[in-house]
Design an enzyme around this catalytic site. Structure first.
Site, PDB file in Angstrom:
ATOM      1  N   GLU A 116       0.837  -1.204   0.000  1.00  0.00           N
ATOM      2  CA  GLU A 116       0.000   0.000   0.000  1.00  0.00           C
ATOM      3  C   GLU A 116       0.873   1.255   0.000  1.00  0.00           C
ATOM      4  OE1 GLU A 116      -2.391  -1.309   3.391  1.00  0.00           O
ATOM      5  OE2 GLU A 116      -4.156  -1.083   2.118  1.00  0.00           O
ATOM      6  N   GLU A 146      -4.063  -9.524   3.609  1.00  0.00           N
ATOM      7  CA  GLU A 146      -4.854  -9.269   4.819  1.00  0.00           C
ATOM      8  C   GLU A 146      -6.004 -10.247   5.028  1.00  0.00           C
ATOM      9  OE1 GLU A 146      -3.562  -7.039   2.892  1.00  0.00           O
ATOM     10  OE2 GLU A 146      -2.774  -5.389   4.091  1.00  0.00           O
TER      11      GLU A 146
END
Ligand code: NAI
Length: 707
Positions: A118, A138
């Protein structure tokens, strides 16, 4: 390579230097460059410093070349700590970069995972080492990428490939990342050098710097979100997270501004973080790490080398076990007593490999290599050179004792002698040898080449290095090992006894096989206990049932239902009928009125008036049966810790990982509540089966509500 000495420190973990007019911000927070407060402080300071310095033409963000990678995401050591909340947020940093005049290039080596990827997505450009792992994993922990990943990745590479990466949680390498457009280019070698060179050539003086957040989702018109939702299995371990990720992608597609999409991501993230499913998956993650640790064993315990193996018995288990080791490149001698059995065993192994190859998951060469690593023979003598011998012959103590007597005479000194027994007393097996310290239980689960779980069973005299070697070896061959001590059934199967007992009682009291299995499947189990019995073979458990029945004091309830089903010639799937009936070649259980009659007759003979039973009662009684027995195992020292029991149930018995395991389930209910419910069951069903485990009573008396 390491960071040049001329670089200055911007924070505890971030260094800064300028090379050829390119500012280099180096992340150095071992082991994985987790995004701690000082990492964010240093990163933010470095990027601003580069922007403010007129001599700097562009900025490269990279990991310490001597470290493992770029960034592995959140710093787990700061999870839920005050420090973890300090410092600038990465979102503010991304906003700053988006409107900055000079290019920021992420140069990724090793890995950029979760918050690490990210961060790279928040930069203008990215390049990655060819073999670096790029991913947003995740969902594995029941979460979603909450640092803008669900919004930026679809805008960068399209919703379809982005969703695939996030839902599978699987990383891609740098080369594939370049093909997908996650990175501009892939490189080999030092990330600082590669970053500076790439920036000088491509990032200096670019007037219209690309900002991912400003892109529309390129394939918005061709995404089928409803199909994506529908493709998630109802009992998928991280199903809730997967649905939330799809909602976020929908948010990205429908958003008017980037902030709209981010608001969806933040909302979905907050809900997931607070969900019991995410808590359970994170608990499982740490539980699996914990299970590898043997209490009281020194980390320095020297391991025995295991470079060759003999497996004895080429039946259901022996064949699968041989594959486990061949898959890891370890040569296996596969020993049988009968030529026919050996031939059958080998042909099943080949068939399994060929089926995998047909699905495109193995090449023809790989199949040949693995089959070539397995040497079939009828000579027990061939075990003499093996570092590890695993016995997987019939489940009969006398047969095993005889075999171990022979092995004792054949095996080389220091060889580990293991048995795959599911229930037998390994001390008695060890006692027939002159080297009980070398004997251990390695209890694989069926099919051994597929199931991740391995119960490592230490006998009374098993040496520390034999235990340590077994635990380590399990990891090497891709298994999750959990240590147990000896008792009838060890951890997993011993807990199964009261669980199956209650299942049969519930049948007599009024439930049908399909209601019972259905209730537990709805709870999340891969399979209910009745269908599981049919799969395993109802005759297999008959001996155990007999043994247990003999131990019962007179007058204590015992269900004959399974024995009567067996007496009717219904042994399970293998005979086309058990508690259910089966069509040829089909494993789908079909309810059978004949079995209903057997159950009704059993109930009538036992003087039981059948009644309507709720699904809730089924689930609760089954869970409490597991939990009460699990607590006894803990108290007896058979299991090292409650979380080990949960690892066994989620990896070996189809228990839903998103519920954490039976012991975690109990802790979530509250042990005080669990105790009250067990006491109520005692009132109705008697103290023989439902006396609360002393550990639960003690914990509750101490005011504790969790294991
Ligand atoms: P199986 O009956 O499929 O295979 C046993 C094989 O051992 C047969 O092929 C037999 O010919 C061979 N054998 C017997 N005595 C031998 C000897 N002295 N020397 C060489 N070969 C010999 O049995 P299965 O299911 O593979 O079980 C093996 C062991 O694994 C048992 O102890 C069982 O309790 C245990 N186990 C079984 C599981 C299962 O789901 N089937 C799961 C976990 C453990």
């Amino acid at each position: 390579m390491s960071v040049p000495a001329s670089y200055i420190d911007l924070s505890e973990t971030v260094r800064y230097g300028v090379v050829d007019g390119i500012a280099v911000v180096v992340l150095a927070n071992p082991p994985v460059n987790g995004l701690s407060n000082h990492m964010r402080i240093g990163m933010d300071a470095g990027i601003r410093k580069g922007m403010d310095d007129p001599a700097v033409k562009a900025i490269v963000l990279t990991g310490d070349p001597a470290g493992k990678g770029f960034c592995g995401g959140a710093d787990l050591r700061q999870l839920n700590t005050a420090a973890g909340r300090e410092g600038p947020s990465i979102h503010d940093m991304f906003d700053y970069i988006a409107s900055a005049p000079k290019a920021v290039v992420a140069a990724i080596h090793g890995f950029a995972l979760g918050g690490g990827l990210e961060t790279a997505l928040g930069c203008h450009f990215r390049i990655a080492e060819k073999n670096a792992n790029l991913g947003l994993p995740e969902a594995n922990l029941g979460l979603l990428p909450g640092g803008g990943g669900t919004q930026r990745l679809p805008r960068l590479i399209g919703a379809v490939p982005a969703m695939d990466m996030m839902l599978t949680a699987a990383p891609v390498n740098g080369e594939r990342g370049a093909e997908l457009g996650i990175v501009e280019a892939s490189f080999t070698g030092d990330p600082i050098e590669a970053g500076v060179a790439w920036a000088l050539q491509n990032a200096v003086g670019v007037s219209d710097l690309p900002v991912v957040a400003n892109n529309p989702v390129p394939d918005a018109d061709s995404v089928d979100l409803a199909a994506a939702h529908a493709a998630i299995r109802p009992n998928a371990r991280n199903g809730r997270a997967q649905h939330a990720i799809i909602n976020c992608v929908e948010g990205a597609i429908n958003a008017t501004t980037f902030a709209d999409g981010m608001a969806v991501e933040q909302r979905e993230f907050r809900e997931l973080v607070a969900s019991p499913e995410a808590a359970a998956l994170q608990y499982q993650f740490f539980a699996e790490k914990e299970a590898a640790k043997v209490i009281g064993l020194s980390k320095e315990t020297a391991l025995r080398p295991v470079n060759s193996l003999a497996v004895i018995g080429a039946g259901t288990m022996g064949g699968g076990i041989a594959m486990v080791f061949a898959n890891a490149g370890i040569p296996v001698t596969l020993i049988e007593q009968g030529a026919e059995q050996l031939e059958r065993g080998v042909s099943i192994i080949k068939g399994n490999y060929e089926a995998t190859a047909a699905k495109g998951r193995l090449s023809a060469e790989q199949v040949a290599t693995r089959v070539g690593l397995i040497t079939p023979t009828l000579e027990l003598e061939a075990a003499k050179d093996a570092d590890l011998i695993i016995e997987a012959v019939f489940e009969d103590l006398e047969v095993k004792k005889e075999l171990f007597t022979k092995l004792d005479a054949i095996a080389k000194p220091g060889a580990i002698l293991a048995t795959n027994t599911s229930r037998l007393d390994i001390d008695q097996i060890a006692a027939v040898t002159s080297r009980p310290q070398d004997v251990i239980g390695l209890h694989f689960f069926s099919p051994a080449n597929v199931m991740k779980l391995l119960e490592v069973v230490r006998a009374d005299k098993t040496a520390d290095d034999v235990i340590a070697t077994s635990m380590k070896l399990a990891q090497k061959v891709g298994k999750i090992a959990v240590l147990a001590r000896i008792c009838d059934g060890f951890i997993g199967n011993r807990m199964l006894s009261p669980y199956v007992r209650e299942a049969h009682f519930l049948l007599e009291e009024g439930a049908s096989p399909q209601q019972l299995d259905g209730a537990l499947q709805a709870f999340g189990l891969a399979m209910g206990p009745i269908a599981m019995g049919d799969l395993a073979g109802l005759d297999v458990a008959a001996a155990g049932r007999r043994r247990q029945r003999e131990l019962l004091p007179s007058g204590v309830r015992f269900s004959k239902v399974a024995d009567i089903v067996v007496d009717a010639g219904r042994l399970g799937q293998k005979t086309g009928a058990g508690f259910y009936k089966y069509e040829a070649g089909n494993r789908k259980p079909i309810p059978d009125p004949e079995v209903e009659q057997i159950i009704e007759k059993c109930a009538a003979d036992a003087g039981i008036t059948r009644r309507a039973i709720t699904d809730e009662e089924i689930v609760e009684r089954e869970m409490l049966a597991l939990v009460n027995e699990g607590a006894k195992l803990l108290d007896e020292g058979i299991a090292q810790r409650a979380s080990d029991i949960d690892v066994i149930y989620t990896n070996g018995y189809g228990f839903p990982a998103y519920r954490g395991g039976p012991m975690h389930w109990a802790s979530q209910q509250g042990l005080d509540v669990v105790l009250e419910k067990i006491k109520k069951l005692r009132e109705v069903h008697g103290e023989y089966f439902w006396t609360p485990a002393p550990l639960i009573e003690r914990l509750v008396a101490e005011g504790k509500t969790t294991f």
